[in-house]
Design a protein around this motif. Structure first.
Motif, mmCIF file in Angstrom:
data_model
loop_
_atom_site.group_PDB
_atom_site.id
_atom_site.type_symbol
_atom_site.label_atom_id
_atom_site.label_comp_id
_atom_site.label_asym_id
_atom_site.label_seq_id
_atom_site.Cartn_x
_atom_site.Cartn_y
_atom_site.Cartn_z
ATOM 1 N N GLN A 229 -42.628 84.442 -16.197
ATOM 2 C CA GLN A 229 -43.625 84.686 -15.173
ATOM 3 C C GLN A 229 -43.043 85.622 -14.129
ATOM 4 N N ASP A 230 -43.846 86.617 -13.731
ATOM 5 C CA ASP A 230 -43.349 87.663 -12.847
ATOM 6 C C ASP A 230 -43.388 87.239 -11.379
ATOM 7 N N ASP A 231 -44.507 86.740 -10.944
ATOM 8 C CA ASP A 231 -44.656 86.407 -9.525
ATOM 9 C C ASP A 231 -44.651 84.902 -9.355
ATOM 10 N N LEU A 232 -43.485 84.355 -9.028
ATOM 11 C CA LEU A 232 -43.368 82.922 -8.847
ATOM 12 C C LEU A 232 -43.213 82.533 -7.383
ATOM 13 N N ASP A 233 -43.205 83.509 -6.496
ATOM 14 C CA ASP A 233 -43.066 83.176 -5.094
ATOM 15 C C ASP A 233 -44.267 82.375 -4.605
ATOM 16 N N ALA A 234 -45.427 82.656 -5.196
ATOM 17 C CA ALA A 234 -46.638 81.966 -4.762
ATOM 18 C C ALA A 234 -46.890 80.698 -5.571
ATOM 19 N N VAL A 235 -46.061 80.417 -6.566
ATOM 20 C CA VAL A 235 -46.251 79.241 -7.402
ATOM 21 C C VAL A 235 -45.574 78.051 -6.739
ATOM 22 N N PRO A 236 -46.309 77.028 -6.360
ATOM 23 C CA PRO A 236 -45.676 75.902 -5.666
ATOM 24 C C PRO A 236 -44.888 75.009 -6.634
ATOM 25 N N LEU A 237 -43.656 74.714 -6.219
ATOM 26 C CA LEU A 237 -42.841 73.718 -6.906
ATOM 27 C C LEU A 237 -42.873 72.444 -6.075
ATOM 28 N N ARG A 238 -43.002 71.321 -6.745
ATOM 29 C CA ARG A 238 -43.022 70.050 -6.035
ATOM 30 C C ARG A 238 -41.894 69.156 -6.531
ATOM 31 N N ARG A 239 -41.310 68.436 -5.589
ATOM 32 C CA ARG A 239 -40.240 67.520 -5.944
ATOM 33 C C ARG A 239 -40.847 66.338 -6.729
ATOM 34 N N ALA A 240 -40.428 66.227 -7.982
ATOM 35 C CA ALA A 240 -40.949 65.160 -8.851
ATOM 36 C C ALA A 240 -39.995 63.984 -8.947
ATOM 37 N N GLY A 241 -38.719 64.203 -8.622
ATOM 38 C CA GLY A 241 -37.757 63.120 -8.675
ATOM 39 C C GLY A 241 -36.394 63.610 -8.224
ATOM 40 N N HIS A 242 -35.604 62.736 -7.619
ATOM 41 C CA HIS A 242 -34.230 63.075 -7.277
ATOM 42 C C HIS A 242 -33.411 61.794 -7.186
ATOM 43 N N GLN A 243 -32.100 61.949 -7.327
ATOM 44 C CA GLN A 243 -31.200 60.804 -7.283
ATOM 45 C C GLN A 243 -29.840 61.268 -6.783
ATOM 46 N N SER A 244 -29.117 60.368 -6.138
ATOM 47 C CA SER A 244 -27.803 60.687 -5.594
ATOM 48 C C SER A 244 -26.889 59.482 -5.735
ATOM 49 N N VAL A 245 -25.588 59.754 -5.741
ATOM 50 C CA VAL A 245 -24.633 58.658 -5.737
ATOM 51 C C VAL A 245 -24.585 57.990 -4.370
ATOM 52 N N ARG A 246 -25.157 58.633 -3.378
ATOM 53 C CA ARG A 246 -25.246 58.071 -2.047
ATOM 54 C C ARG A 246 -26.632 57.490 -1.828
ATOM 55 N N GLY A 247 -26.677 56.338 -1.203
ATOM 56 C CA GLY A 247 -27.963 55.699 -0.958
ATOM 57 C C GLY A 247 -28.856 56.522 -0.064
ATOM 58 N N GLY A 248 -30.145 56.543 -0.405
ATOM 59 C CA GLY A 248 -31.108 57.267 0.401
ATOM 60 C C GLY A 248 -31.201 58.745 0.132
ATOM 61 N N VAL A 249 -30.444 59.266 -0.800
ATOM 62 C CA VAL A 249 -30.453 60.680 -1.184
ATOM 63 C C VAL A 249 -30.350 61.570 0.061
ATOM 64 N N PRO A 250 -29.201 61.535 0.749
ATOM 65 C CA PRO A 250 -29.086 62.349 1.971
ATOM 66 C C PRO A 250 -29.036 63.840 1.697
ATOM 67 N N GLU A 251 -28.836 64.245 0.454
ATOM 68 C CA GLU A 251 -28.744 65.667 0.144
ATOM 69 C C GLU A 251 -30.064 66.387 0.294
ATOM 70 N N SER A 252 -31.175 65.681 0.357
ATOM 71 C CA SER A 252 -32.470 66.360 0.356
ATOM 72 C C SER A 252 -33.378 65.756 1.407
ATOM 73 N N VAL A 253 -34.015 66.642 2.176
ATOM 74 C CA VAL A 253 -35.057 66.199 3.102
ATOM 75 C C VAL A 253 -36.435 66.362 2.471
ATOM 76 N N VAL A 254 -36.474 66.908 1.282
ATOM 77 C CA VAL A 254 -37.732 67.046 0.550
ATOM 78 C C VAL A 254 -38.035 65.713 -0.129
ATOM 79 N N LYS A 255 -39.161 65.147 0.149
ATOM 80 C CA LYS A 255 -39.563 63.883 -0.445
ATOM 81 C C LYS A 255 -40.274 64.121 -1.769
ATOM 82 N N VAL A 256 -40.270 63.092 -2.594
ATOM 83 C CA VAL A 256 -40.975 63.185 -3.859
ATOM 84 C C VAL A 256 -42.455 63.424 -3.597
ATOM 85 N N GLY A 257 -42.993 64.446 -4.229
ATOM 86 C CA GLY A 257 -44.384 64.834 -4.023
ATOM 87 C C GLY A 257 -44.561 65.984 -3.065
ATOM 88 N N ASP A 258 -43.513 66.282 -2.255
ATOM 89 C CA ASP A 258 -43.611 67.394 -1.307
ATOM 90 C C ASP A 258 -43.264 68.715 -1.989
#
Length: 820
Positions: free
Chosen positions: A307-336
């Motif tokens: 796909q050529d133009d992906l800047d306008a294509v929204p990506l949404r956080r579908a899942g994340h996990q971390s070895v640290r509780g609460g996933v401090p690496e990301s401020v993006v919530k699932v679904g955002d």
């Protein structure tokens, strides 16, 4: 020789030639010296051997080798090998023989021969220097510690694991030469071998050694106790082998097994994405984020290929996990929305479908980590994340999203093996995500179909107060073949319908939709209940014949064969109720005093299977009575099975016990009778009857006389004044005049005019004729034929229904819309 020395002889014999029996040979290979050890070994006394040639004591094949052996012995070298010597008693003795030349200044060389018995020994005895060279040059790390677990010897190969050369290890313990290593665990194994004498074989240790402080390595160690000649422990001998590659391969296989077991356990896109993140942490990465295209979450088919133009294509956080509780690496919530800068590695991977890996994140933190963390550029570095992989989720040639893997702290950077592993189980997860996406699409389409096929809300009518509850057996799709309907009829009457189609899913729903549409069409014809079912039965039979003759028989027509239907008509003016059923259970009737009974409905065959003609039941209902129409799923439960009587009894008790508002009664009954997953699809339609008051109905019996038309108009106008509907007087006079005039001209028998006011003003004219008028479009030169045309233009709707006495022509004017 003392007793202790005698015990030492067998022990020493296993290790070197110190206990060998010596003898001397002259230059002609004649025995010139014979010892007691040689006599003990071969049984010959010295008198029988001295002066004899050595070849006489050997077996013929070994005696022939003597010239060759003597020639091969140089001045500084000897020969060592195996020879078979004849014992004095006649049997052969296999000996290890070492021949060393001794040069004499006054003559030719003599020979020193050492004989060692191999019986009871493990193999060739070797000198200490040979053993030392073997241990020193071994590629396997070898060490010996004393009873205090301090190094007393180690070979050169042990240096590859760190801790320095052998000289630096002497007198030190493992924790001293390998700081940071979990030495206590290893020393526990040493003590175990030292105390019990049982060897510890292939003990696997995973950690970081001084030779590779930034790389996790695995080693296989074996510990064996060393004993002195009296069996007392003197230390531990251990070996070390690097098994890191084997360990990593095993971990990769275990991770793939875990991925196959835990990913794709549901048909939910978000849950599948989260399962992918959960599996990868901590086995492969310290932080994992799964971002999917917004269209994937909605079940829509993404565009195939790059796909050529992906800047306008929204990506949404579908899942994340971390070895640290609460996933401090990301401020993006699932679904955002997960935002990445244009041209950043995530966007490039999404565009070209190729994986990307960077061992060190530092140079790239400002490039795209900023967008991923919404302005927290240094957060990746502050959290210790240093290595990254991005693997696109691709299935069936379509890119669905990306999965990003990070490592932190002292973890090794991602290598090509890690990338290959990530691509393999992300590929598996992508198929599961795509299956879930396809299921979401099909389920959403099916639910839209179901919602469009079932009534969204009940139409306005004054005959009954209605409520319904629907619960499919297939909770995943929410689709079933049960349906219910409330259809307003002419004369303020209402039709109540409940039906059931065998089967579930989209085929059952499609068949149900066809039957519901057919029932609504037949209801508009104002047919009696038994006639409606007869026409419906013909429709199902004809559709089954037509579709059964084709190549595909899995169609809605075939699904509808054997369907059941209950059709009930209630008249709020007279309180009369008529009903007929096709293979359907009879409705429950609850009188105003709470008595529950079941209508004695004539049994009718299911639709499309043939049988006797359908019959209807007529009964009178008091105002405030309740009808409960239901499908088999309500009374056929795991508790009652298919026993209809037991199910009906439970329904009777549930209806009799409830004294609550009508709105919540329907759902409460379903929850009581079907508390868990339904045994079959469940539909329940309840209707509480109303009666139109005498003040809402006006009736006149008219003679067959043209002069009566004017009187009928005046009576109708006067009644409208009483009802406060003077604005409808003109249209009503037109309707009354036309209908009564047609009845006088074309019909026979008594004529009756009836006006009803509820949600609409209804004008009915009944007569004894069986012919119905037809709407015409008269020409400009025609003198008549415009009456019904004018009625159709000035009223909301009109029609004809037949009765046993004749017919009724009716017209309705809306009371909620302004008059024309």
């Amino acid at each position: 020789m003392g007793a202790s020395e005698e015990r030492d002889v067998p022990a020493r014999r296993r290790f070197d030639m110190a206990d060998a029996a010596p003898l001397l040979l002259d230059a002609r290979m004649t025995v010139t010296s014979w010892t007691a050890d040689a006599e003990r070994l071969l049984g010959y006394p010295a008198a029988e051997v001295l002066g004899r040639r050595a070849a006489d004591l050997l077996l013929p094949e070994d005696a022939a080798r003597i010239p060759e052996l003597t020639e091969g012995c140089g001045e500084d070298s000897g020969w060592t090998g195996l020879m078979s010597v004849r014992h004095r008693e006649g049997h052969a003795v296999l000996l290890m023989v070492r021949v060393v030349p001794v040069q004499r200044s006054d003559g030719p060389a003599h020979w020193v021969v050492l004989l060692a018995d191999l019986e009871g020994g493990p193999g060739w005895d070797m000198s200490r220097s040979v053993l030392e060279r073997m241990a020193t040059r071994s590629p396997v790390g070898i060490a010996i510690v004393d009873t205090d677990l301090r190094y007393v010897w180690s070979n050169t190969a042990l240096e590859q694991f760190g801790g320095g050369p052998p000289q630096q290890r002497l007198g030190r313990r493992l924790a001293d030469v390998q700081p940071g290593l979990d030495a206590e665990r290893l020393e526990t194994q040493m003590r175990r071998a030292l105390e019990t004498g049982d060897p510890v074989v292939a003990y696997e240790h995973v950690g970081r050694v001084r030779s590779a402080p930034h790389r996790e390595t695995a080693h296989s160690l074996s510990f064996i106790r060393l004993e002195d000649d009296h069996g007392n422990p003197i230390g531990v001998y251990y070996t070390v082998v690097d098994v890191t590659e084997r360990y990593r391969a095993r971990r990769r296989l275990a991770l793939l097994d875990r991925a196959g077991e835990h990913i794709g356990r549901s048909l939910d896109v978000l849950q599948t994405a989260q399962e992918l993140a959960d599996v990868a942490v901590p086995g492969l990465a310290d932080f994992v984020a799964v971002d999917l295209l917004d269209s994937v979450l909605r079940g829509v088919e993404p565009a195939p290929g790059p796909q050529d133009d992906l800047d306008a294509v929204p990506l949404r956080r579908a899942g994340h996990q971390s070895v640290r509780g609460g996933v401090p690496e990301s401020v993006v919530k699932v679904g955002d929305v997960a935002r990445y800068p244009s041209g950043s590695p995530p966007i490039r991977c999404l565009a070209d479908g190729e994986s990307w890996r960077e061992e060190r994140l530092d140079p790239l933190a400002r490039e795209w980590a900023t967008g991923a963390l919404e302005g927290r550029a240094a957060s990746f570095l502050d959290l210790g994340l240093h290595s990254v992989m991005i693997v696109p989720l691709r299935a069936r040639g379509i890119t669905l999203g990306i999965t990003t893997f990070f490592r932190r702290g002292r973890q090794d950077p991602f290598d090509e093996d890690d990338l290959g592993l990530a691509e393999e189980f992300v590929g598996r997860a992508a198929l599961c995500v795509d299956n879930a996406r396809r299921y979401t699409r099909e389920r959403d389409a099916a639910l839209v179909l179901q919602r469009n096929l079932l009534p969204h809300r009940f139409p306005a009518q004054a005959a009954v107060e209605v409520a319904a509850c629907y619960r499919p057996a297939d909770e995943l799709t929410g689709l079933a073949g049960d349906w219910f309907d409330v259809i307003p009829l002419s004369g303020a009457r209402v039709a109540l319908v409940v039906g059931e189609v065998a089967g579930h899913g989209i085929d059952g729903a499609a068949a149900m939709g066809r039957l519901r549409a057919a029932v609504q069409t037949l209801a508009d014809l104002d047919l009696s209940p038994e006639e409606v079912l007869a026409h419906l039965d013909d429709l199902v039979s004809r559709a089954a014949r037509e579709e059964g003759s084709g190549a595909d028989t899995l169609t809605s027509g075939m699904q509808a064969v054997g369907a059941s239907c209950l059709y009930v008509v209630y008249d709020p003016v007279s309180g009369q109720c008529s009903m007929a059923g096709a293979g359907h259970p009879a409705p429950a009737i609850v009188t105003p005093d709470g008595t529950v009974s079941f209508a004695d409905l004539p049994h009718g065959s299911a639709l499309g299977v043939g049988g006797l003609p359908f019959e209807s039941l007529e009964l009178a209902l008091a105002e405030g009575s309740m009808l409960a129409l239901y499908t088999d799923g309500l009374i056929a439960t795991p508790r009652t099975g298919r026993d209809p009587e037991a199910g009906r009894e439970r329904l009777r008790q549930a209806l009799a016990a409830r004294r609550q508002p009508f709105d919540g009664l329907c759902r409460t009954i379903v929850d009581d009778l079907v508390p868990t997953r339904p045994y079959d699809d469940v539909a329940l339609l309840t209707a509480r009857t109303r009666r139109l008051g005498a003040e809402q109905v006006a009736t006149w019996d008219l003679p067959i006389d043209p002069a009566i038309v004017a009187d009928a108009r005046k009576a109708a106008t006067a009644q409208l004044t009483v009802w406060g509907l003077d604005e409808l007087a003109f249209t009503t006079e037109l309707v009354v005049s036309e209908l009564i005039t047609n009845a006088i001209r074309h019909a026979s028998g008594p004529i009756r005019l009836r006006l009803i006011t509820e949600h609409a003003l209804i004008c009915e004219v009944s007569d004894g004729g069986a012919t119905a008028p037809h709407l015409r479009h008269p020409k400009t030169t025609d003198e008549g034929g415009r009456g019904l045309f004018l009625i159709s233009q000035f009223t909301q709707r009109w029609g004809t229904r037949y009765t046993p006495e004749g017919k009724i022509i009716w017209a309705e004017q809306s009371l909620t819309e302004p008059p024309v």
